[in-house]
Scaffold this active site. Sequence first.
Site, short mmCIF file in Angstrom:
data_model
loop_
_atom_site.label_atom_id
_atom_site.label_comp_id
_atom_site.label_asym_id
_atom_site.label_seq_id
_atom_site.Cartn_x
_atom_site.Cartn_y
_atom_site.Cartn_z
N SER A 233 4.74 -1.19 -10.95
CA SER A 233 5.30 -0.55 -12.15
C SER A 233 4.32 -0.55 -13.32
O SER A 233 4.16 0.47 -14.01
CB SER A 233 6.62 -1.21 -12.55
N HIS A 309 4.22 -12.24 -1.31
CA HIS A 309 3.76 -11.60 -2.55
C HIS A 309 2.37 -11.04 -2.35
O HIS A 309 1.58 -11.58 -1.57
CB HIS A 309 3.74 -12.62 -3.70
N ASP A 364 12.39 -12.72 -6.87
CA ASP A 364 13.63 -12.03 -6.49
C ASP A 364 14.54 -12.88 -5.61
O ASP A 364 15.73 -12.57 -5.44
CB ASP A 364 13.31 -10.71 -5.79
N1 CMX Z 1 8.88 -10.87 5.71
C1 CMX Z 1 8.30 -10.33 6.81
N2 CMX Z 1 7.04 -9.89 6.85
C2 CMX Z 1 6.31 -10.06 5.73
C3 CMX Z 1 6.81 -10.66 4.58
C4 CMX Z 1 8.16 -11.05 4.57
N3 CMX Z 1 8.75 -11.56 3.50
N4 CMX Z 1 5.83 -10.67 3.63
C5 CMX Z 1 4.75 -10.11 4.19
N5 CMX Z 1 5.04 -9.73 5.46
C6 CMX Z 1 4.18 -8.99 6.38
C7 CMX Z 1 3.85 -7.64 5.76
O1 CMX Z 1 4.89 -6.70 5.95
C8 CMX Z 1 2.56 -7.29 6.47
O2 CMX Z 1 2.91 -6.83 7.74
P1 CMX Z 1 2.14 -5.56 8.41
O3 CMX Z 1 0.69 -5.93 8.41
O4 CMX Z 1 2.75 -5.46 9.76
O5 CMX Z 1 2.43 -4.40 7.50
C9 CMX Z 1 1.88 -8.65 6.61
O6 CMX Z 1 2.94 -9.63 6.51
C10 CMX Z 1 0.84 -8.94 5.55
O7 CMX Z 1 1.43 -8.80 4.29
P2 CMX Z 1 0.90 -9.64 3.05
O8 CMX Z 1 -0.54 -9.35 2.84
O9 CMX Z 1 1.30 -11.07 3.18
O10 CMX Z 1 1.78 -9.04 1.88
P3 CMX Z 1 1.59 -7.64 1.15
O11 CMX Z 1 0.70 -7.86 -0.01
O12 CMX Z 1 1.23 -6.56 2.10
O13 CMX Z 1 3.08 -7.33 0.69
C11 CMX Z 1 5.20 -7.84 -0.25
C12 CMX Z 1 3.69 -8.09 -0.35
C13 CMX Z 1 5.88 -8.48 -1.45
C14 CMX Z 1 5.45 -6.32 -0.29
C15 CMX Z 1 5.72 -8.46 1.08
O14 CMX Z 1 5.52 -9.84 1.07
C16 CMX Z 1 7.19 -8.13 1.33
O15 CMX Z 1 7.50 -7.06 1.85
N6 CMX Z 1 8.11 -9.07 0.93
C17 CMX Z 1 9.53 -8.82 1.02
C18 CMX Z 1 9.97 -7.88 -0.11
C19 CMX Z 1 9.91 -8.58 -1.46
O16 CMX Z 1 10.35 -9.72 -1.60
N7 CMX Z 1 9.39 -7.87 -2.48
C20 CMX Z 1 9.39 -8.38 -3.87
C21 CMX Z 1 8.03 -8.69 -4.39
C22 CMX Z 1 8.06 -9.10 -5.82
C23 CMX Z 1 7.88 -7.90 -6.72
O17 CMX Z 1 6.76 -7.32 -6.72
O18 CMX Z 1 8.80 -7.52 -7.38
#
Ligand code: CMX
Length: 425
Positions: A233, A309, A364
């Site tokens: 955002s 994250h 969250d």
């Molecule tokens: N559950 C399952 N898988 C997860 C995960 C979780 N909580 N967090 C990361 N992963 C997975 C990713 O989907 C990614 O998988 P792929 O390679 O198959 O696509 C892998 O682990 C590597 O991801 P990462 O480098 O650890 O995390 P990213 O920087 O790509 O993504 C985030 C960060 C927040 C989008 C991810 O951790 C996620 O989807 N979390 C759940 C949603 C969430 O809580 N979002 C709120 C974030 C806070 C905010 O910004 O508001």
Amino acid sequence: MSLLKEKLQQILPAQAEDLKNFAKEYGEKVIGEVTIGQAFGGMRGIKGLVCDTSEVPADKGLIIRGTPISEITDKLPEEIFWLLLTGTLPNAEELADLQSDLKSREDVPQYVWDVIDTMPADSHPMTLFNTSLLIMQRESKFAKAYSDGIKKSEYWAYTLEDALDIIAKVPSIAAYIYRKKYADGKRIATDKTADWGTNYVKMLGLEDSKGDFSKVMNLYLTCLSDHEGGNVSSFAASTIGSALSDLYYTLSGGLNGLAGPLHGLAVQECLKWILETMEKFGGTPSLEELEKFTWDTLNSGQVVPGYGHAVLRVTDPRFTAFLEAGRKYCPEDPVFQTVDKVFEVVPKVLQTISKINNPWPNVDASSGCLFYHYGLKEFDYYTVIFSVSRVLGISAQTIINRAYGMPLTRPKSMPSAKFKKEVGA
Ligand code: CMX
């Protein structure tokens, strides 16, 4: 002139001059390199954005102007807005001046209510909220001054005017969206004596006789206000703002990013997931049941919302602040108890999956259950509260970017074939 504007007039021009000289003197210095992994990985870790309002070290979490968020959770959101902009907390006189300035700007134009009333009843509350900001664009003092012809050094002052106008109005707009969608549709008038967050709670019309909900709301609005410059955002908003689009466009656009399930919408996803576990196991699940449910979620190809994250590699200090609030205000609440238990289980599970870089909870994971406890049970709405808070940070960042004279954002993109050629693949 308001004390905030006076203060900013004292500090911003000197800061802008200092940074101009710094960028000129060190403009050719190399501060990093970019890998193919970063180009194809959401630009993680590339140092290319300037943000002075706050920073998020991976091992510490949110630090606002040098102070860890855990040390300022007792401050009002208005105080945080002052801090984001000036680098110091306001004294009592400065806070009172800012609060009375905001009170004088609270009136929302009638056409905003009319547009909300006209939109489809099943519109997502975030759509209603962002549309409300966008349609108020005609009120922009920056846009008017720009078209009349102003100096670059004056941009920030008109952006501050827009920011104060918007900040003053968003609690009423957000509260009406709640009442329209989930209550009797009647607007509750603003309380001219209440602080910004308490006034918001009063206008939601939910029970708060002890005032605890207002305290939790203020905690939330303070904690979610800013999270450096690269989150979806804020980054989207700063890109839009760099084109000198006014703050109404900038905020509406940036907050559309907040509506995504990987960013702000995760608040709603998170509580949904918690309630699903409770429904499946008929109440607060045991640790074993939660572990199984976590694996079921992962095995079905979904993420566990509220965990992980893009930047953080520790438990988000804002998660901890809400967990402590829950232990203080609603330790017996079964939904809160489930959230607390999930914290015991999920990191251990996620730690066994090597691709997940951060197994720890983000903000969250613990905020929604507090809203739920106070009767705000419509989790579709939670991202709107996040937005009300994030208006503070995005506004502060935009004002500062204007004061620094930051140019149009324009990173270089290349076709994937060129990336391949570049590395001889
Ligand atoms: N559950 C399952 N898988 C997860 C995960 C979780 N909580 N967090 C990361 N992963 C997975 C990713 O989907 C990614 O998988 P792929 O390679 O198959 O696509 C892998 O682990 C590597 O991801 P990462 O480098 O650890 O995390 P990213 O920087 O790509 O993504 C985030 C960060 C927040 C989008 C991810 O951790 C996620 O989807 N979390 C759940 C949603 C969430 O809580 N979002 C709120 C974030 C806070 C905010 O910004 O508001």
